[in-house]
Design a protein around this motif. Structure first.
Motif: not given
Length: 464
Positions: A148-154, A177-182, A228-233
């Motif tokens: 679910x986490x990967x799906x939302x980030x995608x 804020x979520x981006x900064x934490x990840x 998650x890190x790839x999607x965040x960057x």
């Protein structure tokens, strides 16, 4: 709102990211460099609150505090559904009935805190990475949560590619804020340890502590973290062009700036190699994605000031040294252009910054070489295909005219500092050849002519 000081008083940078509460406070209860509130399971009664206070050995005065002390105490409801925030509560105690509602696993509230003030040389170059376990047992609930986490980030990553969505995403403080934490989640560099003379003592304990595969069930989320890190960057690189961090409080903007600057200068192989989720031939690495995001953030003047004011300043100096070396990497043209763009914006920010950039010895020479290489490529194209081919397709020379103008403007900003003029004396003949070139763009040639004028109109200050 973060109050940005004028450029002439940009330093000391430690006073920029300070909240309103810490400004109104006359003195701190105790010297600290940042603390976080973590709620953990406690057996046999006691408090659920544990304050992790990270401090240096030396006392830090109140003017040097980077992250304000947290005055909020987090308590667990009877139903264990959410956390409540209460002010002016020094200590929270729980009864035995409340302890029964606490789950078996510890519950952590992720709160960003400023890194401990240490020199970067005191940390290991390589960050912590998990050893691949021979057998990985993941429960159904853990696998479902990870999916679910990967799906939302995608979904968020895909939305950031649509034109117009970058403006909307950059307006959401919760999303930022979520981006900064990840960005730097579970990316840690351990402190360097002194070399051991006797390797026979506590050999069994060393094996248990160093081999993370022996307790792999605790890090079942490690593979999900890469996605998650790839999607965040990637998402941050897409929206950075519309992002103005000066309108957000420090708990939103500072983690983003700190994360991007760390990935840009991180010496670990994880930062420089392709992401684990991609093939080995991919060019996308955390370092390259962070450089792209920094280039887009630097378009706005407020973001440049915030980047230069993000502590520690030694990391900014490392960034300048890396950008100067990247100018000489002819095989990585994209990284060279990223360096030109960042140096262009940084050199115009402050005289001290321009002096710091020029002190990296090959910087001036490599900027001139960048223009010389484009001029030589343009000459070869004109001789082979005619001047009309070059006029219709200026990018055929290997770079764009905008990049050449940025490189020339960077040289002009560096030459305006009196202490930097001695660095241009040995390159005056090269600059003169570029000014008299028949193939170089007239705008670029006029900027280089101004560089020669700045160097010759004032006497060069020689060091005794």
């Amino acid at each position: 709102m973060i109050r940005r000081p004028p450029r002439s008083t940009l330093f000391p940078y430690t006073t920029l990211f300070r909240s309103e509460q810490i400004r109104r406070r006359t003195s701190c209860d105790r010297p600290h460099s940042g603390c976080a509130t973590v709620c953990v399971k406690v057996e046999d009664g006691g408090s659920l609150e544990k304050i992790l206070d990270h401090r240096d050995d030396d006392k830090v005065e109140e003017s040097e505090c980077v992250s304000p002390k947290l005055n909020k105490t987090q308590v667990v409801d009877d139903d264990d559904k959410r956390w409540k925030e209460e002010k002016d509560v020094e200590k929270t105690t729980t009864t035995e009935e409340e302890l029964k509602d606490v789950k078996e696993d510890a519950v952590f509230d992720v709160v960003w805190r400023a890194p401990k003030r240490r020199r970067m040389e005191e940390y290991e170059e390589e960050a912590y990475t998990r050893d691949e376990p021979s057998l990985c047992l993941v429960t159904d609930s853990q696998d479902s949560l990870a999916r679910r986490c990967v799906c939302i980030s995608n979904i968020l990553r895909s939305l950031s590619f649509v034109p117009g969505n970058d403006t909307e995403l950059s307006k959401s403080s919760g999303f930022l804020t979520l981006i900064g934490k990840l960005l730097l989640l579970q990316h840690e560099h351990s402190v360097r340890r002194p070399p051991q003379r006797n390797y026979d003592k506590e050999e069994e304990n060393d094996i248990l502590n160093s081999c993370s595969s022996l307790h792999g069930e605790r890090e079942w989320w490690w593979d999900t973290l890469h996605n998650l890190r790839e999607n965040t960057l990637v998402t941050l690189a897409n929206i950075a062009g519309q992002l103005d961090l000066s309108v957000y409080p420090e708990d939103v903007g500072l983690p983003i700036l700190d994360g991007l600057l760390h990935w840009a200068v991180c010496p670990a192989a994880y930062a420089q190699d392709p992401l684990p989720t991609l093939s080995s031939q991919s060019i996308l690495s955390p370092q390259r994605l962070s450089l792209e995001a920094l280039c887009k953030l630097s378009v706005q003047e407020n973001n440049v000031d915030l980047l230069l004011a993000t502590p520690p300043f030694s990391r900014i100096e490392r960034l300048f040294a890396f950008l100067a070396r990247a100018l000489g990497r002819h095989e990585e043209q994209v990284v060279r252009e990223f360096s030109v763009v960042l140096l262009h914006y940084f050199s115009q920010a402050d005289v001290t910054i321009a002096r710091t950039i020029a002190q990296n010895n090959p910087c001036v020479s490599l900027l001139i070489a960048f223009i010389e290489q484009a001029e030589q490529s343009a000459m070869n194209v004109a001789n082979a295909h005619g001047i009309n081919m070059l006029r219709d397709n200026p990018d055929i020379m290997g770079t764009s005219l905008d990049m050449l103008r940025r490189a020339a403007q960077t040289l002009f900003s560096l030459s305006r500092v009196p202490d930097n003029r001695s660095l241009f004396v040995q390159h005056q003949h090269r600059l003169l050849q570029l000014v008299t070139s028949q193939i170089l763009d007239q705008h670029v040639a006029s900027i280089i002519a101004d560089v020669l004028y700045e160097c010759s109109s004032h006497p060069v200050q020689t060091e005794s």
